[in-house]
Design a protein around this motif. Structure first.
Motif, PDB file in Angstrom:
ATOM      1  N   VAL A 228       8.183  -4.158  11.701  1.00  0.00           N
ATOM      2  CA  VAL A 228       7.493  -4.175  10.252  1.00  0.00           C
ATOM      3  C   VAL A 228       6.370  -5.114   9.819  1.00  0.00           C
ATOM      4  O   VAL A 228       5.434  -4.831   9.319  1.00  0.00           O
ATOM      5  N   GLN A 229       6.408  -6.170  10.648  1.00  0.00           N
ATOM      6  CA  GLN A 229       5.156  -7.126  10.627  1.00  0.00           C
ATOM      7  C   GLN A 229       3.922  -6.360  11.244  1.00  0.00           C
ATOM      8  O   GLN A 229       2.871  -6.779  10.943  1.00  0.00           O
TER       9      GLN A 229
ATOM     10  N   GLY B  62       3.951  -1.912   9.006  1.00  0.00           N
ATOM     11  CA  GLY B  62       4.608  -1.986   7.935  1.00  0.00           C
ATOM     12  C   GLY B  62       4.507  -0.695   7.076  1.00  0.00           C
ATOM     13  O   GLY B  62       5.317  -0.407   5.991  1.00  0.00           O
ATOM     14  N   GLN B  63       3.590   0.182   7.433  1.00  0.00           N
ATOM     15  CA  GLN B  63       3.447   1.412   6.897  1.00  0.00           C
ATOM     16  C   GLN B  63       4.204   2.808   7.306  1.00  0.00           C
ATOM     17  O   GLN B  63       4.133   3.840   6.936  1.00  0.00           O
TER      18      GLN B  63
ATOM     19  N   TRP C 248      11.240   2.025   8.515  1.00  0.00           N
ATOM     20  CA  TRP C 248      12.233   1.387   7.581  1.00  0.00           C
ATOM     21  C   TRP C 248      13.355   2.265   7.338  1.00  0.00           C
ATOM     22  O   TRP C 248      14.607   1.730   7.107  1.00  0.00           O
TER      23      TRP C 248
ATOM     24  N   LYS D  38      12.797  -2.542  -0.360  1.00  0.00           N
ATOM     25  CA  LYS D  38      11.675  -3.333   0.274  1.00  0.00           C
ATOM     26  C   LYS D  38      10.612  -2.409   0.831  1.00  0.00           C
ATOM     27  O   LYS D  38       9.373  -2.814   0.830  1.00  0.00           O
TER      28      LYS D  38
ATOM     29  N   GLU E  16       8.317  -1.158  -1.533  1.00  0.00           N
ATOM     30  CA  GLU E  16       7.106  -2.135  -1.984  1.00  0.00           C
ATOM     31  C   GLU E  16       5.937  -1.966  -1.000  1.00  0.00           C
ATOM     32  O   GLU E  16       4.956  -2.106  -1.607  1.00  0.00           O
ATOM     33  N   HIS E  17       6.260  -1.809   0.151  1.00  0.00           N
ATOM     34  CA  HIS E  17       5.075  -1.634   1.054  1.00  0.00           C
ATOM     35  C   HIS E  17       4.711  -0.391   1.229  1.00  0.00           C
ATOM     36  O   HIS E  17       3.430   0.049   1.338  1.00  0.00           O
ATOM     37  N   ILE E  18       5.397   0.769   1.035  1.00  0.00           N
ATOM     38  CA  ILE E  18       4.917   2.300   0.819  1.00  0.00           C
ATOM     39  C   ILE E  18       5.374   2.749  -0.218  1.00  0.00           C
ATOM     40  O   ILE E  18       6.513   3.775  -0.236  1.00  0.00           O
TER      41      ILE E  18
END
Length: 907
Positions: free
Chosen positions: A337-338, A341-342, A347, A366, A369-371
């Motif tokens: 994820v680091q 993350g997209q 995920w 979570k 929040e990123h995508i």
């Protein structure tokens, strides 16, 4: 004194003529070489060559260019201008040539096909000649195949024997002498540990007991090492000592070839990852290879290096998580994820590693929040919610973030109340004006509201009318936004609505779109084809809607009403069928078949008074209809109202006055036992219709039943004189005159064969049958007789010929079924009886044979199925069937009773 004789060799020293060429008479020609330049002579001129060719009788060659225009290199008219008139003239000539060729093509192709068929009939291929034998191989059992003897030497030639002999050496004889011997004693020298001494080449002794003890000791030491409480570093061991031996059973032993392949592949992948370390598929393939080889540690090490070299590849991270256990995979995906993350896949894989729904929801939130623009993440998150309220809140947020996602809008509308669902769909329609799914969902929502309990029929119809308006407006709006779905796509959407339980929305879609992309002159055929295709796919509601729209456009098409009625009869209820037939006769009052169909359905329902009312209305619309009068008579006669039926026939003879009504009147009187009245009716009818053959038949049969053969003979003779080409009349006359039947059967081949068989002349019957087949090569009746005329071994081959000549003839197919019946091939016989019925369900004899077959070999279910199908088909023809059904003592009997009588009479 000099001699005066000429010298014969003097010409050799004479000079050659100027135009002489050696070998010119044999076709040679003169030529000049480099050495001949100077004193060389020219060849003969063209005139000389032409003169020589003329002496030999050859024609001079004509040069193709000698008639050309010297000013034009390519043709006389090549320099002229090709104008529009010339082009038009060429097109006209081409059109005329094409029409002439098309006119002749049909005759030419027909002639070629006839010649080819004749050629194939005269000279069939070997494959066709042995087709029946090949078909017979399909029934050969496995035991019969195994019992076929091996092919021997059938050439009748003596084979040369190899008479060479060799001397066997003594060493071979001595060596083979001990092969069959067995050692019957053991060495009794036993060691102190309980083992036997085994001599070896080196003279040492092997103790197998000590070897087994050593193996057990080594294995126990190995287990103790891997099951220790602590490793050298002090951490707990993760090896399960109890499952170690069990895991050994799953070890796959690989062959040398597989090991070699793995080594070569390992070298290739090693070269690949070294030459291109940023290529993620190479690392994945290398790790998969090590996993296949059973080296999980090496596989994990390679995939770890791949993650370091390709940190932005989601596939590498996913493969790394797969190769590790659950806890390690969580750490790996946290690192993934680091870097990526997209990635939705990362995920989702991380959420799948969690076993608790709460933890999964935490991971997916979570991820959102990123995508936040991932539809899939929103759907997975909503699916994990336990309460509808939380799911509704999430979907409300989702459509704010992704206003163009139709799936999220529809999911939110399904969770809302009907009133709020309307507001949601209106917002969705404004956000996504190009989606047809939103309009269809709106129509389905309105349909669900209309069928809420407690509403009156009037209110329900008003709300359902809104469904039609909504779908119509949706189609119009979609066109305005350049969304052009084809007619087939709309019909598929209608079928989907029907499957999901929204028949009115399906009907609304059909109304709004079925007329799209259809030419005006092709509308009827196209809509009928669409309805039949929908019915074949099992979508009866869609077919019903298409017929309803077509009937709205073409209300005067009786065939269209008949198709719609057949659809309701097959798939609808009695009420729907009654409604469609009532509308049909209202729009097509002159359609007799619709009136009769409506009256028959009422009769079958047991509502005889209503059937009478229908026929009365039919009389008003068709006062001179023969079929309606006869239907009314049959209705009254079948229900025991003989007097009413007789009055109806008298009135029908006055109003309609057709030959068939007169004939039915005479038959009715004959069945009631009033034979004198029947003869009077026939006599009156013959004055009006002297050319109607059935009147003579009825008259002759009445006389024949009274044993008045002279009067019957006179009736048949009068009929033959008036109608000499009626076959049935000839047959009745021939059966009356059985001893003298040969005078009447010159053209009635089938009856002639039957007469000869009854007379005992088998040879004469076969000859008559051969003549009949020459005159009528496609007659199913004659071919059926030909099959039974053959001996049992030849019947199968004869049936193949019959099927070729008389294709799809029900009598031939029934005969083949009876052949299978005789051979105890039950399933094949049943299949062929079904094919015979499918070819022509109107032949009653076939139904009787099938029932007789099922009575012998079938179950009660099979017999009931045959009887029910026969009752639905209502057969009218067949030699035995007509003889029994028209007998006076069987008057008024049902189809089932006639079927039983015919089955009992067949033999």
């Amino acid at each position: 004194m000099a001699s005066n004789k000429p010298n014969k060799l003097a010409f050799l020293s004479m000079p050659a003529p100027a135009s002489y060429v050696a070998g010119l008479g044999r076709g040679a020609s003169g030529f000049t070489t480099r050495s001949d330049i100077g004193p060389a002579r020219e060849g003969p001129s063209a005139e000389v060559i032409a003169e020589a060719q003329a002496r030999r009788g050859e024609e001079a060659e004509v040069e193709p260019e000698q008639f050309q225009d010297p000013d034009n290199e390519y043709g006389l008219f090549a320099g002229t201008t090709y104008e529009a008139d010339d082009e038009e003239a060429d097109k006209i000539y081409d059109f005329v040539d094409q029409n002439m060729d098309a006119r002749r093509r049909a005759r030419r192709e027909a002639r070629e096909e006839a010649e080819m068929a004749k050629h194939r009939a005269e000279r069939p291929k070997l494959q066709q000649q042995f087709a029946d034998l090949k078909r017979g191989l399909s029934v050969v059992t496995d035991e019969e195949w195994e019992s076929i003897p091996e092919v021997g030497n059938l050439t009748r030639k003596k084979r040369r024997r190899d008479e060479r002999s060799f001397v066997v050496p003594d060493s071979v004889i001595v060596g083979d002498r001990g092969k069959g011997e067995y050692e019957s004693s053991l060495d009794a020298r036993q060691q102190e540990h309980g083992g036997f001494e085994t001599p070896a080449d080196s003279g040492t002794l092997t103790n197998f007991v000590e070897i087994g003890q050593a193996r057990d000791k080594i294995l126990s030491l190995k287990l103790d090492q891997i099951s220790g409480t602590a490793t050298a570093a002090g951490s707990a061991s993760s090896v399960d000592p109890k499952g170690y031996l069990t895991s050994l059973n799953s070890v796959v032993l690989k062959t040398d070839a597989e090991i070699g392949d793995i080594k070569r592949a390992r070298m290739l992948f090693d070269s690949l990852v070294k030459s291109n370390p940023k290529h993620s598929p190479g690392w994945i393939a290398a790790a998969a290879l090590e996993e296949h080889a059973g080296r999980m540690v090496a596989a994990r090490k390679l995939i770890k290096m791949g993650c370091e070299q390709c940190p932005t590849s989601e596939d590498v991270w996913l493969e790394a998580a797969r190769l590790h256990n659950n806890d390690d995979a969580k750490v790996i995906l946290a690192n993934a994820v680091q870097h990526v993350g997209q990635s939705v896949k990362i995920w989702l894989a991380a959420a799948d590693l969690e076993h608790d729904n709460k933890a999964k929801r935490r991971v997916l939130r979570k991820a959102l929040e990123h995508i936040p623009n991932s539809v899939r993440l929103w759907k997975e998150t909503v699916n994990l919610e336990d309460s509808i309220a939380d799911a509704r809140i999430l979907l409300a947020r989702a459509v704010e973030v992704l206003p163009l996602s139709v799936e999220l809008w529809l999911a939110l509308a399904r969770l809302e109340t009907p009133e709020r669902a309307k507001a949601v769909l209106n917002k969705a329609r404004k956000a996504v004006p190009t989606s047809h799914d939103i309009w269809i969902a709106a129509g389905r929502l309105l349909e669900q509201e209309a069928y809420v309990e407690g509403k009156s029929e009037a209110d329900r119809e008003k709300e359902l009318a809104v469904v039609d308006k909504t779908i119509e407006a949706g189609v119009r709006e979609l066109r305005r936004h350049q969304v052009l779905l084809t007619r087939d796509q709309w019909l598929k959407e209608a079928e989907r609505c029907e499957e999901e339980g929204s028949p009115r929305t399906c009907e609304a879609i059909v109304k709004a779109t079925v007329a799209m992309e259809v030419e005006e002159e092709d509308r009827l055929d196209t809509w009928v084809g669409d309805a039949e295709a929908a019915e074949a796919r099992g979508h009866v509601g869609t077919a019903r809607a298409i017929f309803a729209y077509a009937l709205h456009v073409f209300p005067d098409k009786r065939d269209l009403w008949r198709r719609a009625a057949d659809l309701e009869k097959a798939h609808g209820t009695r009420e729907s069928l009654d409604a469609i037939l009532e509308r049909a006769v209202h729009h097509c009052p002159q359609a007799e078949v619709l009136w009769l169909m409506w009256a028959k359905e009422k009769w079958l329902c047991g509502d005889v008074p209503r059937a009478r009312e229908v026929l009365e209305k039919a009389f008003e619309a068709n006062p001179e209809s023969e079929q309606i009068w006869l239907a009314a008579v049959k209705l009254e006669a079948e229900n025991g109202e003989r007097t009413v039926a007789r009055k109806l026939l008298i009135r029908a003879r006055t109003v309609a006055d057709t030959e068939r009504i007169w004939m039915k009147s005479a038959v009715f009187e004959r069945q009631q036992g009033e034979k004198d009245q029947a003869l009077e009716t026939v006599a009156a009818a013959l004055k009006k219709y002297p050319k109607f053959a059935k009147l003579y038949m009825v008259q002759g049969q009445i006389h024949q039943s009274r044993k008045d053969f002279a009067a019957a003979r006179a009736s048949y003779a009068a009929g033959l004189k008036a109608v000499p080409k009626d076959v049935t009349l000839w047959i009745l006359a021939s059966r009356l005159e059985e001893p003298r039947a040969r005078a009447f059967v010159d053209v009635l081949w089938a009856e002639a064969v039957a007469v000869e068989e009854r007379a005992g002349g088998a040879a004469q019957a076969k000859a008559m049958l051969a003549r009949g087949l020459q005159e009528c090569p496609s007659s199913g009746l004659l071919w059926s007789q030909a099959i039974w005329a053959e001996a049992r071994p030849q019947r199968k081959a004869r049936s193949v010929d019959a099927l070729k000549k008389a294709q799809d003839d029900p009598l031939v197919i029934c005969t083949v079924a009876r052949l299978f019946w005789a051979e105890r091939k039950i399933e094949k016989a049943r299949q062929w009886f079904g094919r015979s019925i499918a070819a022509n369900p109107d032949v009653g004899d076939t139904w009787a044979w099938w029932l007789k077959f099922e009575r012998q070999h079938g179950t009660k279910e099979h017999q009931d199925e045959v009887i029910n199908k026969c009752i639905a088909a209502e057969p009218q023809h067949g030699a035995t069937w007509q003889a029994i059904a028209k007998a006076d003592e069987n008057m008024g009997k049902s189809v089932k009773e006639i079927l039983e009588l015919v089955a009992a009479a067949l033999h």
